[in-house]
Design an enzyme around this catalytic site. Structure first.
Site: not given
Ligand code: PEP
Length: 260
Positions: A9, A11, A106, A108, A178, A184, A224
């Site tokens: 992803n 973003k 997601h 976000e 998630e 993040g 992460s």
């Molecule tokens: C994501 O954006 O779905 C995500 C898991 O981000 P990160 O790996 O940076 O935590």
């Protein structure tokens, strides 16, 4: 068994040129890798560059979102409401440029753009109707985990996302667990925590779609994921792949995750 899927992803990162540059370095690193499926989800603007860059490779391109309304221009049945959704892109448009996957809900988007379980449901319905492979994101925030509500939150998010979606249409469904506190932040759920959450999601999928469907459902972990922790996470039987944000932006780091 369930083939693992490793999805990037990106973003709001990477211009079309930067996407091309990424694939120039990434493709040789994963050439011939067929143990896992690989999907990269750039911004809408970089999708076309990405699709051209991965042609003939083992990599699929996904979008990070979609809108559920139709645009009559594709069917020749334009009416005054069709397509009047400034800034949005729908499933037919994504398919028309060669997109195969789409991330839905997601955290976000839920946090900053007002997405709800109901809009996730509408998006999921439009994706499966059109034949896109949906990656539906669910996950609890820190306060919910600390209050012992993880189970309830995951069940509610899944139940409402799957509402009135037919098992037949949803065969390609992928869910990404998630935990919001791990996205993040550098904090990762332990493989055991992720496996426990995945079992809850699978149980809800069994209730919504039946046991056989649930047994085949791929549930990814996201939060992460990095080259250093990918192997431990991917070794869990319940974890069917990863949704990777930050660490997917660098070709070497994303290739190391793909090859965990
Ligand atoms: C994501 O954006 O779905 C995500 C898991 O981000 P990160 O790996 O940076 O935590």
């Amino acid at each position: 068994m369930r083939k693992k899927l490793i999805a990037a992803n990106w973003k709001m990162y990477k211009t079309p040129d930067q996407a091309r540059e990424f694939f120039r370095d990434f493709l040789p690193l994963v050439h011939g890798h067929d143990r896992d499926e690989i999907v990269v989800c750039p911004t809408y603007l970089a999708i076309d560059a990405a699709i051209h860059a991965v042609q003939g490779s083992n990599i699929a391109i996904g979008a990070q979102d979609l809108y559920w309304e139709k645009d009559g221009a594709f069917t020749g049945e334009v009416n005054e409401k069709d397509g009047a959704f400034t800034g949005e892109v729908n499933a037919a448009m994504l398919l028309a440029v060669g997109v195969t996957h789409v991330i839905i809900g997601h955290s976000e988007r839920r946090q900053y753009f007002g997405e709800t379980d109901d809009t996730v449901n509408l998006k999921l319905k439009s994706a499966v109707e059109a034949g896109l492979i949906p990656i539906v994101c669910v996950g609890e925030v820190l306060e919910e985990r600390e209050a012992g509500l993880t189970d309830d939150v995951l069940r509610r998010q899944c139940l409402r996302a799957f509402h009135k979606v037919s098992a037949k249409k949803a065969v390609s469904l992928v869910v990404a667990y998630e935990p919001v506190w791990a996205i993040g932040t550098g904090k990762t759920a332990t493989p055991q925590m992720a496996a426990d959450a995945h079992a809850i999601i699978r149980a809800q999928a069994a209730e919504s779609f039946g046991q056989e469907f649930a047994g085949k459902l791929r549930i990814l972990y996201g939060g992460s994921v990095k080259p250093e922790n990918a192997r431990a996470l991917m070794s869990e039987e319940e974890i069917d792949g990863a949704l990777v944000g930050g660490a997917s932006l660098d070709p070497k780091s994303f290739a190391a995750i793909v090859k965990y």
